[in-house]
Structure formats: structure tokens, C-alpha cells
Scaffold this active site. Structure first.
Site, PDB file in Angstrom:
ATOM      1  N   ASN A 137       0.772  -1.013   0.221  1.00 55.97           N
ATOM      2  CA  ASN A 137       0.083   0.251   0.008  1.00 55.97           C
ATOM      3  C   ASN A 137       0.943   1.434   0.006  1.00 55.97           C
ATOM      4  O   ASN A 137       0.382   2.482  -0.444  1.00 55.97           O
ATOM      5  CB  ASN A 137      -0.850  -0.160   1.229  1.00 55.97           C
ATOM      6  CG  ASN A 137      -1.456   1.436   1.759  1.00 55.97           C
ATOM      7  OD1 ASN A 137      -2.477   1.924   0.803  1.00 55.97           O
ATOM      8  ND2 ASN A 137      -0.897   1.822   2.574  1.00 55.97           N
TER       9      ASN A 137
ATOM     10  N   TYR B  81       3.703   9.033 -11.258  1.00 51.25           N
ATOM     11  CA  TYR B  81       2.874   8.307 -10.696  1.00 51.25           C
ATOM     12  C   TYR B  81       2.037   7.328 -11.411  1.00 51.25           C
ATOM     13  O   TYR B  81       1.894   6.418 -11.202  1.00 51.25           O
ATOM     14  CB  TYR B  81       1.901   9.364  -9.880  1.00 51.25           C
ATOM     15  CG  TYR B  81       0.710   8.747  -8.960  1.00 51.25           C
ATOM     16  CD1 TYR B  81       1.196   8.296  -7.556  1.00 51.25           C
ATOM     17  CD2 TYR B  81      -0.446   8.692  -9.060  1.00 51.25           C
ATOM     18  CE1 TYR B  81       0.330   7.821  -6.736  1.00 51.25           C
ATOM     19  CE2 TYR B  81      -1.374   8.101  -8.241  1.00 51.25           C
ATOM     20  CZ  TYR B  81      -1.060   7.623  -7.224  1.00 51.25           C
ATOM     21  OH  TYR B  81      -1.918   7.023  -6.168  1.00 51.25           O
TER      22      TYR B  81
ATOM     23  N   ALA C 287       2.952   6.084 -14.487  1.00 55.02           N
ATOM     24  CA  ALA C 287       3.678   4.842 -14.815  1.00 55.02           C
ATOM     25  C   ALA C 287       4.097   3.918 -13.657  1.00 55.02           C
ATOM     26  O   ALA C 287       4.013   2.671 -13.781  1.00 55.02           O
ATOM     27  CB  ALA C 287       5.349   5.669 -15.058  1.00 55.02           C
ATOM     28  N   SER C 288       4.115   4.469 -12.292  1.00 55.68           N
ATOM     29  CA  SER C 288       4.409   3.658 -11.221  1.00 55.68           C
ATOM     30  C   SER C 288       3.143   2.792 -10.887  1.00 55.68           C
ATOM     31  O   SER C 288       3.094   1.435 -11.091  1.00 55.68           O
ATOM     32  CB  SER C 288       4.701   4.410  -9.896  1.00 55.68           C
ATOM     33  OG  SER C 288       3.399   5.006  -9.458  1.00 55.68           O
TER      34      SER C 288
HETATM   35  P1  NAP Z   1      -1.152   8.580   2.699  1.00 55.68           P
HETATM   36  O1  NAP Z   1      -2.323   8.892   3.621  1.00 55.68           O
HETATM   37  O2  NAP Z   1      -0.270   9.381   2.445  1.00 55.68           O
HETATM   38  O3  NAP Z   1      -0.229   7.203   3.332  1.00 55.68           O
HETATM   39  C1  NAP Z   1       0.954   6.652   2.627  1.00 55.68           C
HETATM   40  C2  NAP Z   1       1.566   5.765   3.656  1.00 55.68           C
HETATM   41  O4  NAP Z   1       2.934   5.164   2.993  1.00 55.68           O
HETATM   42  C3  NAP Z   1       1.869   6.496   4.870  1.00 55.68           C
HETATM   43  O5  NAP Z   1       1.780   5.661   6.037  1.00 55.68           O
HETATM   44  C4  NAP Z   1       3.426   6.849   4.630  1.00 55.68           C
HETATM   45  O6  NAP Z   1       4.267   7.001   5.609  1.00 55.68           O
HETATM   46  C5  NAP Z   1       3.965   5.494   3.855  1.00 55.68           C
HETATM   47  N1  NAP Z   1       5.006   5.492   3.151  1.00 55.68           N
HETATM   48  C6  NAP Z   1       5.409   6.661   2.250  1.00 55.68           C
HETATM   49  N2  NAP Z   1       6.804   6.504   1.856  1.00 55.68           N
HETATM   50  C7  NAP Z   1       7.267   5.348   2.377  1.00 55.68           C
HETATM   51  C8  NAP Z   1       8.353   4.563   2.133  1.00 55.68           C
HETATM   52  N3  NAP Z   1       9.330   4.988   1.450  1.00 55.68           N
HETATM   53  N4  NAP Z   1       8.370   3.385   2.716  1.00 55.68           N
HETATM   54  C9  NAP Z   1       7.459   2.854   3.576  1.00 55.68           C
HETATM   55  N5  NAP Z   1       6.291   3.639   3.909  1.00 55.68           N
HETATM   56  C10 NAP Z   1       6.145   4.809   2.921  1.00 55.68           C
HETATM   57  O7  NAP Z   1      -1.623   7.990   1.569  1.00 55.68           O
HETATM   58  P2  NAP Z   1      -2.991   7.239   0.796  1.00 55.68           P
HETATM   59  O8  NAP Z   1      -3.991   8.108   0.152  1.00 55.68           O
HETATM   60  O9  NAP Z   1      -3.368   6.434   1.903  1.00 55.68           O
HETATM   61  O10 NAP Z   1      -2.603   6.314  -0.205  1.00 55.68           O
HETATM   62  C11 NAP Z   1      -2.248   4.887   0.114  1.00 55.68           C
HETATM   63  C12 NAP Z   1      -1.880   4.168  -1.292  1.00 55.68           C
HETATM   64  O11 NAP Z   1      -3.256   4.214  -1.924  1.00 55.68           O
HETATM   65  C13 NAP Z   1      -0.859   4.793  -2.157  1.00 55.68           C
HETATM   66  O12 NAP Z   1      -0.267   3.847  -2.876  1.00 55.68           O
HETATM   67  C14 NAP Z   1      -1.584   5.557  -3.163  1.00 55.68           C
HETATM   68  O13 NAP Z   1      -1.074   5.707  -4.188  1.00 55.68           O
HETATM   69  C15 NAP Z   1      -2.693   4.979  -3.133  1.00 55.68           C
HETATM   70  N6  NAP Z   1      -3.969   5.581  -3.828  1.00 55.68           N
HETATM   71  C16 NAP Z   1      -4.683   6.619  -2.996  1.00 55.68           C
HETATM   72  C17 NAP Z   1      -5.619   7.358  -3.273  1.00 55.68           C
HETATM   73  C18 NAP Z   1      -6.248   8.436  -2.663  1.00 55.68           C
HETATM   74  O14 NAP Z   1      -6.928   9.207  -3.414  1.00 55.68           O
HETATM   75  N7  NAP Z   1      -6.017   8.769  -1.535  1.00 55.68           N
HETATM   76  C19 NAP Z   1      -6.016   7.107  -4.754  1.00 55.68           C
HETATM   77  C20 NAP Z   1      -5.563   6.125  -5.307  1.00 55.68           C
HETATM   78  C21 NAP Z   1      -4.298   5.260  -5.046  1.00 55.68           C
HETATM   79  P3  NAP Z   1       4.369   8.496   6.095  1.00 55.68           P
HETATM   80  O15 NAP Z   1       3.037   8.994   6.389  1.00 55.68           O
HETATM   81  O16 NAP Z   1       5.225   8.448   7.433  1.00 55.68           O
HETATM   82  O17 NAP Z   1       4.970   9.360   5.375  1.00 55.68           O
END
Ligand code: NAP
Length: 246
Positions: A89, A154, A156-157
């Protein structure tokens, strides 16, 4: 539902990952969280998660670091005895138009969002091989399916995560391991809090349900995909996006 099972969630300290940790703990799973800064996060979160009565562990780890991921998985396997469910995630954005995007911002997003999935899948799958069972759930994004201006790194990833998911499902199916991806649309988390109100209003016009999703909407699907009910679903990418127009 998951009594005696261990779920490993990367980036489980906030947003979708944290909600997923809560949803699994609520369903009796032991939860191991591997995230970049567990030391700051764990104090506040440990009590919340332990309230569900299962075993909880925090492991500080940069998912983009292959060896650090391996060390975290080894420690989690020692502490918990197994990893039954892996949820890749952890993810970041570093948005900008290509013309201004730095190499660092491109590389960092690919390293965390895509290579992070490889790293943890690579280290966890031998544990699942031995048990001839397991679930891997990768968090992609609708941006990986449709693209978006200002997000070539993003997109591409997350498109890479789709390819990884479909290929790994083919490799691991005969071992009783399913591999699926969830492609969320716009979900209310720290990642989308950054969007300004005008952009959000424009977004609502493109979403049939006229609202952002909640972390629970994604966590509910992760729980289903990890359950016995989803035993024959693999290699799929499932959108949780309120029906977004592209
Ligand atoms: P978020 O609240 O920013 O959470 C991301 C998490 O990843 C945080 O716990 C962060 O830790 C951790 N993280 C960041 N860099 C890291 C690293 N190098 N190693 C280990 N952990 C790391 O984001 P979210 O919205 O919940 O997103 C979660 C996933 O869903 C992501 O893959 C995102 O791309 C995907 N996603 C989100 C959305 C959306 O609308 N929110 C939509 C589509 C996909 P810190 O907080 O300590 O930095």
C-alpha cells in the site's frame, strides 16, 4: 474471520493503509505494519489497534530499499510465525508537468510505488510458497489505468503495479497464492487533502457518485480479496472509484 492469520501492510500508518490495518484487526487478524516512520506513528496508533485484541507490530522500513524490506519481512516472520496476507500500500506523489519534473521526483515515485511492491512481494512470496497459500493485494490507482496530466511518474508507477500484479498472479496461482490489485479513485486521505477545493469540485462532476471515497471503501475490498470467499479471484484489477469518467 482471520483468526490466527497475519497481514503485513506497507504504509499502514495513515490513510488507506491505517484503515486497512484497523479493518483486518477488527476481523481478528494479527497486523504487522512496515512504514517509513513507525517511531513517530506507533505511539498513537498502537493503543487504537491493540484495542481489537490481536497482535500488532510496527517495523520502520523504506519500502524502496530491497535489503531493508528483506530484513523487515524476516523479523515479521520471526515475530508472527508467518505472513498470510501482504498488502502493498505504501505510496507517494511528486506531481508536476513532465517539462519541469526532476529525475529525482521520477525515480523516487517509481522506487516507492512500484519497486516497493516488488521488494515486499519478492521477500514474502517464499514464505507463502512454503504454506502453499497466501494473498497479495497491491494498491494501484485509476491514474495508472487512465493517466493524468502532471502525474507521469505516478501514473507509470501505478500502471507498473498492474503489470506486476497480472504477471505475479500467473507465477503464483499454482501455489495457491492469489494476487490482485485495487485501483482506488479519489479517496479522502492526506494525499487528496492537498487538492484545492476548486479542483475537488471539478472532480465531483466526473464522479457518478458525486463524492470522494473513504479509506473504508478500499479496506472493505482488501478484506474481501483476502477472505476465503475470494479464493478463485486472481490477476484482477478492481476499481473503487464511484464510477469516474475519464
Ligand atoms: P497516505 O495517507 O499518504 O499514506 C501513505 C503511507 O505510505 C504512509 O503511511 C506513509 O508514511 C507511507 N510511506 C510513504 N513513503 C514510504 C516509504 N518509502 N516506505 C514505507 N512507507 C512509506 O496516502 P493514501 O492516500 O492512504 O495512499 C495509500 C495508497 O493508496 C498509495 O499507494 C496511493 O498511491 C494509493 N492511492 C490513493 C488514492 C487516494 O485518493 N488517496 C487514490 C488512488 C491510490 P508517512 O505518513 O510516515 O510518510
Amino acid at each position: 474471520m482471520f483468526a490466527g492469520k497475519t497481514v503485513l501492510i506497507t504504509g499502514g500508518t495513515s490513510g488507506i493503509g491505517l484503515q486497512t490495518a484497523k479493518s483486518f484487526a477488527e476481523k481478528n487478524a494479527n497486523v504487522a505494519i512496515a512504514s517509513i516512520d513507525c517511531d513517530t506513528a506507533a505511539d498513537g496508533l498502537r493503543d487504537d489497534l491493540e484495542a481489537f485484541g490481536t497482535k500488532i507490530g510496527f517495523y520502520t522500513c523504506d519500502v524502496s530499499d530491497f535489503d531493508a524490506a528483506g530484513a523487515a519481512v524476516k523479523q515479521i516472520a520471526e515475530d508472527f510465525g508467518a505472513v498470510d496476507i501482504l498488502i502493498n500500500n505504501a505510496g507517494i506523489t511528486r506531481d508536476g508537468l513532465l517539462i519541469r519534473m526532476s529525475e529525482t521526483d521520477f525515480d523516487r515515485v517509481i522506487s516507492i510505488n512500484l519497486k516497493g511492491c516488488f521488494n515486499f512481494s519478492r521477500h514474502v512470496s517464499p514464505l507463502m510458497f512454503r504454506k502453499k497459500s497466501g494473498r497479495i493485494i497491491n494498491i494501484s490507482s485509476v491514474i495508472g489505468l487512465y493517466g493524468n496530466m502532471g502525474q507521469v511518474n505516478y501514473a507509470a508507477s501505478k500502471a507498473g503495479v498492474v503489470g506486476l500484479t497480472k504477471s505475479l498472479a500467473k507465477e503464483l496461482g499454482s501455489r495457491g497464492i492469489t494476487v490482485n490489485a485495487i485501483a482506488p479513485g479519489y479517496i479522502e486521505t492526506a494525499m487528496t487533502d492537498k487538492l484545492d477545493e476548486k479542483i475537488k469540485e471539478k472532480l465531483f462532476e466526473r464522479i457518478a457518485m458525486r463524492k470522494l471515497g473513504k479509506p473504508e471503501d478500499v479496506a472493505n475490498l482488501a478484506v474481501f480479496l483476502a477472505s476465503e470467499q475470494a479464493a478463485y479471484i486472481t490477476g484482477q484489477v478492481i476499481q473503487v472509484d464511484g464510477c469516474i469518467a475519464v
